[in-house]
Scaffold this active site. Structure first.
Site, PDB file in Angstrom:
ATOM      1  N   GLU A   1       0.928  -1.093   0.154  1.00 46.50           N
ATOM      2  CA  GLU A   1      -0.012   0.050   0.069  1.00 46.50           C
ATOM      3  C   GLU A   1       0.972   1.249   0.052  1.00 46.50           C
ATOM      4  O   GLU A   1       0.787   2.148  -1.003  1.00 46.50           O
ATOM      5  CB  GLU A   1      -0.909  -0.003   1.282  1.00 46.50           C
ATOM      6  CG  GLU A   1      -1.708   1.281   1.180  1.00 46.50           C
ATOM      7  CD  GLU A   1      -2.854   1.253   0.208  1.00 46.50           C
ATOM      8  OE1 GLU A   1      -3.911   0.375   0.678  1.00 46.50           O
ATOM      9  OE2 GLU A   1      -2.825   1.882  -0.635  1.00 46.50           O
TER      10      GLU A   1
ATOM     11  N   ASP B   1       1.210   4.045  -2.953  1.00 44.11           N
ATOM     12  CA  ASP B   1       0.783   5.322  -2.849  1.00 44.11           C
ATOM     13  C   ASP B   1       1.745   6.405  -2.859  1.00 44.11           C
ATOM     14  O   ASP B   1       1.494   7.505  -3.537  1.00 44.11           O
ATOM     15  CB  ASP B   1       0.298   5.572  -1.296  1.00 44.11           C
ATOM     16  CG  ASP B   1      -0.918   4.684  -1.251  1.00 44.11           C
ATOM     17  OD1 ASP B   1      -1.690   4.155  -1.838  1.00 44.11           O
ATOM     18  OD2 ASP B   1      -1.432   4.593   0.086  1.00 44.11           O
TER      19      ASP B   1
ATOM     20  N   SER C   1      -7.085   1.739  -4.031  1.00 42.13           N
ATOM     21  CA  SER C   1      -5.874   2.035  -3.522  1.00 42.13           C
ATOM     22  C   SER C   1      -5.080   2.990  -4.357  1.00 42.13           C
ATOM     23  O   SER C   1      -4.437   3.736  -3.974  1.00 42.13           O
ATOM     24  CB  SER C   1      -5.033   0.979  -2.799  1.00 42.13           C
ATOM     25  OG  SER C   1      -5.756   0.559  -1.622  1.00 42.13           O
TER      26      SER C   1
END
Ligand SMILES: *[C@@H]1O[C@H](CO)[C@@H](O)[C@H](O)[C@H]1NC(C)=O
Ligand SMILES: *[C@@H]1O[C@H](CO)[C@@H](O)[C@H](O)[C@H]1NC(C)=O
Ligand SMILES: *[C@@H]1O[C@H](CO)[C@@H](O)[C@H](O)[C@H]1NC(C)=O
Ligand SMILES: *[C@@H]1O[C@H](CO)[C@@H](O)[C@H](O)[C@H]1NC(C)=O
Ligand SMILES: *[C@@H]1O[C@H](CO)[C@@H](O)[C@H](O)[C@H]1NC(C)=O
Ligand SMILES: *[C@@H]1O[C@H](CO)[C@@H](O)[C@H](O)[C@H]1NC(C)=O
Ligand SMILES: *[C@@H]1O[C@H](CO)[C@@H](O)[C@H](O)[C@H]1NC(C)=O
Length: 659
Positions: A312, A316, A576
């Protein structure tokens, strides 16, 4: 709350306290126990509990109007955001409220000298015996046990307040709040892999939405990595996103500009992964790192390295940083290794008034700092022992979060309190983005809701919307993909839409809230969708009253992202990925507005719903879940891809045209 009770010294407190004859009404009630909890014994009548009453805030009912005034494109006050001080003064609890609740307590036998008022004037604290609390709230307390850990927890399943007091109180603890602080059972990664990587329940310490991480596709060989535009349907790389949404590479960052990305420990980015990614896709940035705003002991743990721990954050930050370069990115890293943090802990750190707003954090749900969990007996280490961060950092103008809960996991009061904070951030000119979820109409891990309120395996039952995406003051981001086999560049050149709803590995979260009302900015979009494309499901599946908030608002590509994770490249999927991409595009628009001496765009929903033509309408694909094909994308807004994907030139012109 944890189970450390003081026992009242001496005899049972008299239960003959005069109870005034007032009519009570249910304030909060659970239909079922949350998964993993079972009822045990009633409590000792003499046990003393620390009671907390969250008082309602003044003017919160006007919040929608305040926000619309500074965010609606037709408002003469568009862009005239408030200072933090103006916000704090507008919303604190009124003297009338404080007095009314104290009077009720005194009349119920809890004298004023036992009651203290919090510094923020929002919270009444007192100790009460179980007898007193049960009489006060017309309820019955029990000890419940967490089946896996055996951890006990005190709660009740519903409680009432006098009708004349209800409007002064948001909620009371301990009551129906169940997500007590359970240290997640450690899971070995083989188990995770068996269930499909990314189905990451049991993330140690994680409290911010289990199972909402991006989904792993496959590892890639170096030779397979193409940096070319011609392959955007197989691999999404930064240049594909520039092409799809027609946004430029920035020449220069406006010094006012900032982009914030929130991560929750133990998720952590790996510095060498950023460099591997930058070397291949944004070479000027090799060595670049985000500004670290560590909240409540937030650390970049590098002891556990795997897709589950790094996927994640790497995703990001690699995309967030590359797409807004050279605008600096702030990483809000929240929570220590032992407890982790919640969205509320993050919000406390960027707004000191939220720490005490409506009684402050819920100690059964949010991280408690300094962290009380490490001691010699249990051998735990890594507890953050400093004070809880209250307003220690400032908010960036765009904040992207790729984590989410199921709306069903939390109580409406808890959610509304947090949602109100997003309203305040909007009033202050901050754009708040959350991912809409990766399981279509189902919730995290694909779960759906049984008629009795429990979760099932996702083959049937009620749809399971995500939170905070259903909060009407958040911009909820869904996922699209390039239609397989389509040459995106050719399609764009010929004016054909190359994308559809994401249907590879993940499905765009979407649907209708069971908690939040339909916001006026969205009303005609939702009514049009029901009128033109009536969904083939009834109220047994979702709230089809057309009176509740629909989500997502907009979407962006969420498939086939090429991400450097733990020294290799992987293909990654999820809202995400879509969320930092949209956040980056909004940050570029802010850059333009700042260059023209204007304020940030703040809360974008009223503007986008008034001007859907600045988005690329996505009309194909669905978001299956709960044993159904889900909803279908359609012309106009739909509960799969929202209004569509960003068309940067049009969005920029629109926002630059506003005051
Ligand atoms: C790009 O990534 C590969 C690994 O897949 C790495 O070997 C290579 O050095 C990177 N390119 C550059 C220019 O660093
Ligand atoms: C995309 O790249 C793969 C691997 O290099 C290749 O096999 C495939 O044909 C390419 N697809 C398109 C549409 O160019
Ligand atoms: C790392 O993994 C080990 C073994 O699975 C576990 O005991 C430890 O708690 C993990 N650390 C973090 C930060 O999650
Ligand atoms: C140590 O902490 C645990 C909770 O993690 C608690 O149950 C236990 O009572 C504590 N022990 C001591 C000696 O404080
Ligand atoms: C709730 O309903 C499901 C099936 O709809 C059933 O399997 C489950 O046992 C029920 N749970 C409770 C606590 O009633
Ligand atoms: C690229 O995508 C097409 C469909 O869009 C698929 O048929 C093909 O197998 C993919 N190529 C690779 C190398 O993954
Ligand atoms: C749907 O939401 C409306 C408005 O909040 C509420 O009145 C109604 O009871 C809900 N219906 C269902 C089936 O949950």
């Amino acid at each position: 709350m944890r189970c450390s009770f003081l026992f009242a010294a001496g005899a049972l407190v008299s239960s003959a306290l005069a109870s005034p004859l007032t009519s009570h009404a249910v304030h909060e009630r659970r239909s079922t126990l949350p998964h993993g909890w079972e009822k045990r014994e009633a409590l000792d009548r003499r046990a003393v509990m620390p009671m907390r009453i969250a008082l309602t805030q003044r003017n919160i009912d006007k919040g929608y109007n305040f926000l619309e005034e500074v965010s609606h494109p037709d408002s003469p006050r568009y862009g005239q955001h408030w200072t933090a001080k103006q916000v704090a003064n507008m919303f604190r609890a009124s003297d009338v409220t404080i007095k009314a609740v104290k009077t009720w307590l005194a009349e119920s036998g809890i004298s004023s000298d036992r009651v203290s008022l919090s510094q923020g004037l929002n919270w009444l604290n007192f100790d009460a015996t179980v007898d007193e609390a049960e009489a006060l709230l017309k309820t019955k307390y029990y000890v419940y046990a967490h089946t896996e850990s055996g951890q006990p927890h005190v709660a009740c399943e519903g409680y009432s307040l006098p009708t004349h007091i209800k409007r002064h109180v948001d909620f009371v603890t301990p009551t129906v709040y169940f997500d007590a602080k359970i240290r997640a059972r450690e899971e070995n990664e083989d188990e995770l892999r068996k269930r499909g990587i990314g189905n990451s329940i049991g993330q140690p310490g994680s409290r911010s939405g289990h199972g909402s991480y991006p989904k792993f596709g496959k590892w890639m060989h170096h030779n397979d990595i193409i940096t070319q535009l011609r392959n955007c349907s197989n691999q999404t790389v930064p240049i594909c996103l520039h092409a799809l949404y027609r946004f430029p590479w920035l020449e220069e960052a406006n010094p006012q500009n900032s982009f914030g990305i929130v991560e929750y420990t133990p998720q952590a980015y790996v510095p060498s992964d950023l460099d591997l990614f930058f070397a291949n896709f944004s070479y000027r940035q090799v060595g670049d790192r985000p500004i670290l705003d560590a909240i409540d002991g937030g650390i970049l743990q590098q002891t556990n390295m795997s897709f589950v721990y790094n996927g994640e954050s790497d995703l990001d930050l690699e995309y967030g940083m590359a797409l807004v370069y050279p605008v600096p990115v702030t990483l809000y890293q929240a929570g220590d290794i032992v407890q982790g943090a919640s969205f509320n802990n993050f919000l406390d750190a960027i707004d000191s008034t939220y720490c005490s707003y409506e009684g402050g954090d819920d100690p059964t749900q949010d991280g408690i700092y300094p962290d009380p969990y490490c001691n010699a007996t249990n051998g735990l280490t890594g507890c953050y022992t400093g004070p809880e961060n209250c307003g220690g950092y400032s908010a960036t103008k765009v904040i992207s979060t790729s984590y989410a809960y199921n709306e069903h996991d939390l109580t409406p009061f808890y959610e509304m309190r947090q949602c109100n904070e997003y309203m305040k951030l909007g009033v202050m000119g901050v754009s708040v983005l959350y991912s809409s979820g990766d399981y279509g109409v189902a919730g995290n891990l694909g779960q759906c809701i049984n008629p009795n309120g429990t979760y099932n395996d996702g083959t049937n039952g009620r749809f399971n919307p995500s939170f905070p995406g259903t909060c009407l003051y958040v911009t909820s981001i869904g996922a699209t993909q390039v239609i397989p086999g389509t040459n995106a560049v050719k399609a764009l050149a010929s004016g054909t839409e190359p994308e559809e709803a994401c249907q590879t590995i993940i499905y765009s979260g979407g649907g209708f809230s069971n908690v939040f009302p339909l916001p006026p900015y969205q009303a005609s979009a939702v009514h049009d969708w029901f009128a033109n494309y009536p969904p083939p499901y009834g109220p047994d599946r979702f709230n089809n009253s057309q009176q509740t908030r629909g989500f997502p608002d907009i979407s962006a590509n969420g498939a086939n992202y090429v991400v450097a994770v733990d020294g290799r490249f992987a293909l990654v999927y999820g809202t995400s990925a879509s969320t930092p991409t949209v956040g980056a595009i909004l940050t570029l628009i802010n850059n333009e507005r700042f260059n023209h001496g204007k304020t940030s765009i703040g809360f974008i929903n009223p503007t986008l719903y008034a001007h859907p033509e600045v988005l690329n309408d996505i009309t194909l694909g669905g978001n299956q879940g709960c044993g159904t094909p889900g909803f279908s994308s359609a012309p106009g807004w739909d509960p799969v891809t929202g209004l569509g994907t960003p068309n940067y030139p049009k969005m920029k012109d629109l926002f630059l045209g506003l005051p």
